[in-house]
Enzyme design. Sequence first.
Site, PDB file in Angstrom:
ATOM      1  N   ASP A  16       0.800  -1.104   0.112  1.00 40.35           N
ATOM      2  CA  ASP A  16      -0.030  -0.047  -0.209  1.00 40.35           C
ATOM      3  C   ASP A  16       0.780   1.283   0.081  1.00 40.35           C
ATOM      4  OD1 ASP A  16      -2.473  -1.698   0.296  1.00 40.35           O
ATOM      5  OD2 ASP A  16      -1.932  -1.866   2.313  1.00 40.35           O
ATOM      6  N   LYS A  19       2.179   1.819  -5.288  1.00 41.44           N
ATOM      7  CA  LYS A  19       2.915   1.480  -6.483  1.00 41.44           C
ATOM      8  C   LYS A  19       2.094   1.475  -7.628  1.00 41.44           C
ATOM      9  CE  LYS A  19       3.497  -2.571  -4.475  1.00 41.44           C
ATOM     10  NZ  LYS A  19       2.829  -2.298  -3.046  1.00 41.44           N
ATOM     11  N   GLY A  45      -3.970  -5.111  -3.942  1.00 39.79           N
ATOM     12  CA  GLY A  45      -5.113  -4.351  -4.204  1.00 39.79           C
ATOM     13  C   GLY A  45      -4.215  -3.039  -5.005  1.00 39.79           C
ATOM     14  N   HIS A  46      -4.152  -2.745  -6.441  1.00 41.54           N
ATOM     15  CA  HIS A  46      -3.698  -1.473  -6.749  1.00 41.54           C
ATOM     16  C   HIS A  46      -4.703  -0.436  -7.014  1.00 41.54           C
ATOM     17  CE1 HIS A  46       0.242  -3.584  -7.948  1.00 41.54           C
ATOM     18  NE2 HIS A  46      -0.099  -3.573  -6.523  1.00 41.54           N
ATOM     19  N   GLN A 178       2.478  -6.148  -2.924  1.00 40.22           N
ATOM     20  CA  GLN A 178       3.017  -6.102  -1.296  1.00 40.22           C
ATOM     21  C   GLN A 178       4.063  -4.947  -1.279  1.00 40.22           C
ATOM     22  OE1 GLN A 178       2.144  -9.567  -2.381  1.00 40.22           O
ATOM     23  NE2 GLN A 178       0.078  -8.816  -2.124  1.00 40.22           N
TER      24      GLN A 178
HETATM   25  P1  IMP Z   1      -1.783 -13.012   2.455  1.00 42.65           P
HETATM   26  O1  IMP Z   1      -0.847 -12.299   1.595  1.00 42.65           O
HETATM   27  O2  IMP Z   1      -3.048 -12.710   2.392  1.00 42.65           O
HETATM   28  O3  IMP Z   1      -1.229 -14.166   3.187  1.00 42.65           O
HETATM   29  O4  IMP Z   1      -1.461 -11.986   3.963  1.00 42.65           O
HETATM   30  C1  IMP Z   1      -0.200 -11.933   4.524  1.00 42.65           C
HETATM   31  C2  IMP Z   1      -0.021 -10.483   5.336  1.00 42.65           C
HETATM   32  O5  IMP Z   1       0.379  -9.685   4.240  1.00 42.65           O
HETATM   33  C3  IMP Z   1      -1.330 -10.118   5.971  1.00 42.65           C
HETATM   34  O6  IMP Z   1      -0.742  -9.341   7.098  1.00 42.65           O
HETATM   35  C4  IMP Z   1      -1.708  -8.957   4.970  1.00 42.65           C
HETATM   36  O7  IMP Z   1      -2.786  -8.098   5.515  1.00 42.65           O
HETATM   37  C5  IMP Z   1      -0.833  -8.626   4.283  1.00 42.65           C
HETATM   38  N1  IMP Z   1      -0.830  -8.331   2.799  1.00 42.65           N
HETATM   39  C6  IMP Z   1      -0.780  -9.247   1.647  1.00 42.65           C
HETATM   40  N2  IMP Z   1      -1.155  -8.616   0.709  1.00 42.65           N
HETATM   41  C7  IMP Z   1      -1.159  -6.965   0.969  1.00 42.65           C
HETATM   42  C8  IMP Z   1      -1.341  -5.903   0.205  1.00 42.65           C
HETATM   43  O8  IMP Z   1      -1.185  -5.830  -1.088  1.00 42.65           O
HETATM   44  N3  IMP Z   1      -1.330  -4.934   0.978  1.00 42.65           N
HETATM   45  C9  IMP Z   1      -1.022  -4.775   2.108  1.00 42.65           C
HETATM   46  N4  IMP Z   1      -0.977  -5.745   2.751  1.00 42.65           N
HETATM   47  C10 IMP Z   1      -1.054  -7.124   2.572  1.00 42.65           C
HETATM   48 MG    MG Z   2      -2.681  -2.302  -1.822  1.00 47.58          MG
END
Ligand code: IMP
Ligand code: MG
Length: 343
Positions: A16, A19, A45-46, A178
Amino acid sequence: MSQFKVDVIVGLQSGDEGKGKITHHLLKSGKYTHCVRYNGGGNAGHTIYHNGKKFVTHYIPAGVFFGIKSIIGPGCVVNISKFFQEIRYLNNNGIKTDGLVYIADNAHITMDSHVKEDLKDEEIGTTKTGNGPTYRDKYYRKGYRVQQFDILYPYAIDFYEEFHERKQDIHALFEGAQGFELDIDWGDYPYVTSSHCTTAGALLNGIPPQALDRVWGVAKAYETYVGTKEFEPKEEVFSTLRDLGSEYGATTGRPRQCNWMDINRLKRAVNINGVQSLVINKMDILRELGQWTLRNDNVTVSFTSEKDFKDYIVDQLPNVEIYFSGSPHGFSSTAYNKNKAVA
Ligand code: IMP
Ligand code: MG
């Protein structure tokens, strides 16, 4: 001989960082032939503003907004129904995807069973999109790849053919999902995601290191994190910051925990990812908050002006070209220069 160049966009905090905005901004140059997502899946989520309209994408790279070939790379995982849903969402909102969207034939598929399993997670605070179980099965060699699904046949692409066997010049923009603090190896394990969110993670998509032209790191002027670990100090100022910055997850809508930027962690992320150009987003939010504060080795450092805040960051990262952005739509074309800056 044709040229093969790759620029990488890497998140330097916990996702977040903005990007999507940087990808969209860089693509405007018109110099890119491809846009590639290199890690993650539906967890990402972009948020992108295109012609004044807000879009949130999870899978499809931002190249589609500019008619550029947009590919989901081998390092990614894809939920088939969500992928088609996103294609429809883009089409219904005036964005053409025909002949532009591809998925690496060796990328892995998130099955319903993966999502079901992820729904039970309570420890990490995942996005419940089946990401972890999909990557686990990939490494356990029990996964499913794109090439096994007839319905994906029109979208499947062989990365070797696309990037190594063509005669045309290639300049690809690789956008990460991420961020470094969520990287499976370098993040705060186990509070991480299950993929490689690094520059090296981009190269894992079949890219020789010599092709790497420029690494763009993206950070925010303050930090946010979503998940179960305690991240936000118990101070009222962070609730204010969350509301000013609209810090609610693009994928799950969860409130993001906030804290000041940790300059030491940022330095670590810059060094490990080989960041040459750094964009620091959301300066406008700190401006609205009216407080210029960051962390250095867990010591809170406050400044009396925006210029002092910027100069401090620039001094800490002397070998990096830094752009400060205070708008959701892009950033200036010249890097910040302490001596030329107006306060
Ligand atoms: P997962 O990737 O859904 O397994 O989540 C693992 C950790 O990464 C959690 O703390 C999520 O909230 C965080 N996370 C995964 N994808 C994103 C993203 O795109 N933005 C922010 N946090 C993320
Ligand atoms: Mg995001």
